[in-house]
Scaffold this motif. Structure first.
Motif, PDB file in Angstrom:
ATOM      1  N   GLU A 169    -102.754  13.372 -62.788  1.00  0.00           N
ATOM      2  CA  GLU A 169    -102.607  14.816 -62.757  1.00  0.00           C
ATOM      3  C   GLU A 169    -102.939  15.350 -64.149  1.00  0.00           C
ATOM      4  O   GLU A 169    -102.424  14.844 -65.152  1.00  0.00           O
ATOM      5  CB  GLU A 169    -101.170  15.187 -62.395  1.00  0.00           C
ATOM      6  CG  GLU A 169    -100.957  16.663 -62.261  1.00  0.00           C
ATOM      7  CD  GLU A 169     -99.530  17.004 -61.869  1.00  0.00           C
ATOM      8  OE1 GLU A 169     -99.049  18.059 -62.328  1.00  0.00           O
ATOM      9  OE2 GLU A 169     -98.917  16.231 -61.122  1.00  0.00           O
ATOM     10  N   TYR A 170    -103.814  16.352 -64.219  1.00  0.00           N
ATOM     11  CA  TYR A 170    -104.193  16.955 -65.492  1.00  0.00           C
ATOM     12  C   TYR A 170    -103.371  18.205 -65.717  1.00  0.00           C
ATOM     13  O   TYR A 170    -103.158  18.994 -64.802  1.00  0.00           O
ATOM     14  CB  TYR A 170    -105.688  17.316 -65.480  1.00  0.00           C
ATOM     15  CG  TYR A 170    -106.116  18.205 -66.619  1.00  0.00           C
ATOM     16  CD1 TYR A 170    -106.142  17.739 -67.918  1.00  0.00           C
ATOM     17  CD2 TYR A 170    -106.478  19.524 -66.385  1.00  0.00           C
ATOM     18  CE1 TYR A 170    -106.531  18.561 -68.972  1.00  0.00           C
ATOM     19  CE2 TYR A 170    -106.878  20.355 -67.431  1.00  0.00           C
ATOM     20  CZ  TYR A 170    -106.896  19.862 -68.714  1.00  0.00           C
ATOM     21  OH  TYR A 170    -107.276  20.676 -69.747  1.00  0.00           O
ATOM     22  N   PHE A 171    -102.863  18.377 -66.935  1.00  0.00           N
ATOM     23  CA  PHE A 171    -102.198  19.626 -67.269  1.00  0.00           C
ATOM     24  C   PHE A 171    -102.644  20.088 -68.647  1.00  0.00           C
ATOM     25  O   PHE A 171    -102.978  19.286 -69.509  1.00  0.00           O
ATOM     26  CB  PHE A 171    -100.670  19.520 -67.186  1.00  0.00           C
ATOM     27  CG  PHE A 171    -100.039  18.575 -68.176  1.00  0.00           C
ATOM     28  CD1 PHE A 171     -99.602  19.022 -69.415  1.00  0.00           C
ATOM     29  CD2 PHE A 171     -99.854  17.239 -67.853  1.00  0.00           C
ATOM     30  CE1 PHE A 171     -99.016  18.160 -70.321  1.00  0.00           C
ATOM     31  CE2 PHE A 171     -99.266  16.373 -68.752  1.00  0.00           C
ATOM     32  CZ  PHE A 171     -98.840  16.828 -69.990  1.00  0.00           C
ATOM     33  N   ASN A 172    -102.667  21.419 -68.815  1.00  0.00           N
ATOM     34  CA  ASN A 172    -103.010  22.008 -70.108  1.00  0.00           C
ATOM     35  C   ASN A 172    -101.821  21.852 -71.036  1.00  0.00           C
ATOM     36  O   ASN A 172    -100.698  22.208 -70.688  1.00  0.00           O
ATOM     37  CB  ASN A 172    -103.349  23.494 -69.958  1.00  0.00           C
ATOM     38  CG  ASN A 172    -104.646  23.693 -69.227  1.00  0.00           C
ATOM     39  OD1 ASN A 172    -105.613  22.986 -69.462  1.00  0.00           O
ATOM     40  ND2 ASN A 172    -104.666  24.651 -68.317  1.00  0.00           N
TER      41      ASN A 172
ATOM     42  N   HIS B 251    -112.419  15.078 -65.512  1.00  0.00           N
ATOM     43  CA  HIS B 251    -113.140  13.950 -64.919  1.00  0.00           C
ATOM     44  C   HIS B 251    -112.301  12.670 -64.968  1.00  0.00           C
ATOM     45  O   HIS B 251    -112.265  11.917 -63.994  1.00  0.00           O
ATOM     46  CB  HIS B 251    -114.485  13.740 -65.620  1.00  0.00           C
ATOM     47  CG  HIS B 251    -115.552  14.634 -65.096  1.00  0.00           C
ATOM     48  ND1 HIS B 251    -115.672  15.942 -65.493  1.00  0.00           N
ATOM     49  CD2 HIS B 251    -116.533  14.416 -64.196  1.00  0.00           C
ATOM     50  CE1 HIS B 251    -116.695  16.496 -64.857  1.00  0.00           C
ATOM     51  NE2 HIS B 251    -117.226  15.595 -64.073  1.00  0.00           N
ATOM     52  N   LEU B 252    -111.637  12.420 -66.087  1.00  0.00           N
ATOM     53  CA  LEU B 252    -110.772  11.248 -66.188  1.00  0.00           C
ATOM     54  C   LEU B 252    -109.613  11.344 -65.201  1.00  0.00           C
ATOM     55  O   LEU B 252    -109.250  10.350 -64.564  1.00  0.00           O
ATOM     56  CB  LEU B 252    -110.240  11.092 -67.608  1.00  0.00           C
ATOM     57  CG  LEU B 252    -111.245  10.648 -68.664  1.00  0.00           C
ATOM     58  CD1 LEU B 252    -110.646  10.770 -70.065  1.00  0.00           C
ATOM     59  CD2 LEU B 252    -111.721   9.226 -68.406  1.00  0.00           C
ATOM     60  N   ALA B 253    -109.025  12.536 -65.067  1.00  0.00           N
ATOM     61  CA  ALA B 253    -107.927  12.732 -64.125  1.00  0.00           C
ATOM     62  C   ALA B 253    -108.385  12.446 -62.701  1.00  0.00           C
ATOM     63  O   ALA B 253    -107.697  11.766 -61.933  1.00  0.00           O
ATOM     64  CB  ALA B 253    -107.377  14.153 -64.236  1.00  0.00           C
ATOM     65  N   SER B 254    -109.543  12.946 -62.341  1.00  0.00           N
ATOM     66  CA  SER B 254    -110.076  12.707 -61.001  1.00  0.00           C
ATOM     67  C   SER B 254    -110.384  11.227 -60.802  1.00  0.00           C
ATOM     68  O   SER B 254    -110.081  10.656 -59.763  1.00  0.00           O
ATOM     69  CB  SER B 254    -111.333  13.549 -60.794  1.00  0.00           C
ATOM     70  OG  SER B 254    -111.825  13.382 -59.498  1.00  0.00           O
TER      71      SER B 254
ATOM     72  N   SER C   5    -109.468   8.889 -54.677  1.00  0.00           N
ATOM     73  CA  SER C   5    -109.139   7.771 -53.813  1.00  0.00           C
ATOM     74  C   SER C   5    -107.642   7.533 -53.889  1.00  0.00           C
ATOM     75  O   SER C   5    -107.020   7.798 -54.908  1.00  0.00           O
ATOM     76  CB  SER C   5    -109.901   6.524 -54.283  1.00  0.00           C
ATOM     77  OG  SER C   5    -109.510   5.414 -53.553  1.00  0.00           O
ATOM     78  N   LYS C   6    -107.064   7.039 -52.816  1.00  0.00           N
ATOM     79  CA  LYS C   6    -105.640   6.718 -52.839  1.00  0.00           C
ATOM     80  C   LYS C   6    -105.392   5.422 -53.584  1.00  0.00           C
ATOM     81  O   LYS C   6    -104.284   5.135 -53.986  1.00  0.00           O
ATOM     82  CB  LYS C   6    -105.092   6.634 -51.421  1.00  0.00           C
ATOM     83  CG  LYS C   6    -105.107   7.971 -50.731  1.00  0.00           C
ATOM     84  CD  LYS C   6    -104.331   7.945 -49.467  1.00  0.00           C
ATOM     85  CE  LYS C   6    -104.563   9.263 -48.778  1.00  0.00           C
ATOM     86  NZ  LYS C   6    -103.427   9.986 -48.449  1.00  0.00           N
ATOM     87  N   SER C   7    -106.443   4.645 -53.778  1.00  0.00           N
ATOM     88  CA  SER C   7    -106.304   3.411 -54.545  1.00  0.00           C
ATOM     89  C   SER C   7    -106.795   3.641 -55.965  1.00  0.00           C
ATOM     90  O   SER C   7    -107.442   4.644 -56.260  1.00  0.00           O
ATOM     91  CB  SER C   7    -107.071   2.281 -53.871  1.00  0.00           C
ATOM     92  OG  SER C   7    -108.416   2.629 -53.720  1.00  0.00           O
TER      93      SER C   7
END
Length: 156
Positions: free
Chosen positions: A27-30, A19-22, A89-91
């Motif tokens: 970018e989220y990675f394990n 959720h924080l990444a979105s 969003s791109k911003s």
């Protein structure tokens, strides 16, 4: 810009990371068995947030700046669990509020000369972080405590 978790995250911690990444457009990675050195080298001079755990729940956010220094550590509790993923969003989200952490988090997360979103906002007021999409609250975190680090200090 990247976000990851502790080595063996719970399902709740992984969900918060996603959720924080979105929300931030990160970018989220394990993390898996990666050492801190490997995590920092993977971030390629980009900001990084590491979500830590306390008793199997998300318990901290460590913000690393573009140079790989831990600038801020916030001990948290999840008040309202994330329900829906925010629209990408791109911003970048607007970071606002009456807390002294607003400019610091803004400097770490939002690149210079970038455009803030009218859609997404992070409101930091008192000891609460409210993540919003328009007028809808996506989720909230309560700050138990925080520490701002100097360049030569060790983070948590």
């Amino acid at each position: 810009m990247y976000i990851t978790s502790s080595r063996k995250p719970s399902a709740g911690t992984r969900t918060l990371c996603k959720h924080l990444a979105s929300f931030f457009g990160f970018e989220y990675f394990n993390r898996g068995k990666m050492s801190m050195g490997e995590v920092l080298s993977l971030s390629h001079d980009n900001p990084l947030i590491i979500v830590g755990e306390y008793h199997g729940n998300p318990g901290s956010l460590a913000f690393y700046d573009r140079e790989g220094f831990c600038a801020l550590s916030i001990y948290i509790t999840v008040l309202e669990a994330p329900s829906n993923y925010p629209k990408r969003s791109k911003s970048f989200p607007l970071i606002d509020g009456d807390n002294e952490l607003v400019p610091l988090i803004n400097d770490i997360v939002v690149p210079e000369d970038s455009i803030s979103s009218n859609l997404l906002s992070l409101i930091i007021s008192g000891n609460q972080l409210d993540f919003k999409e328009g007028e809808n609250e996506l989720f909230s975190l309560r700050m138990k405590s925080y520490k701002v680090f100097e360049v030569d200090e060790e983070c948590c």
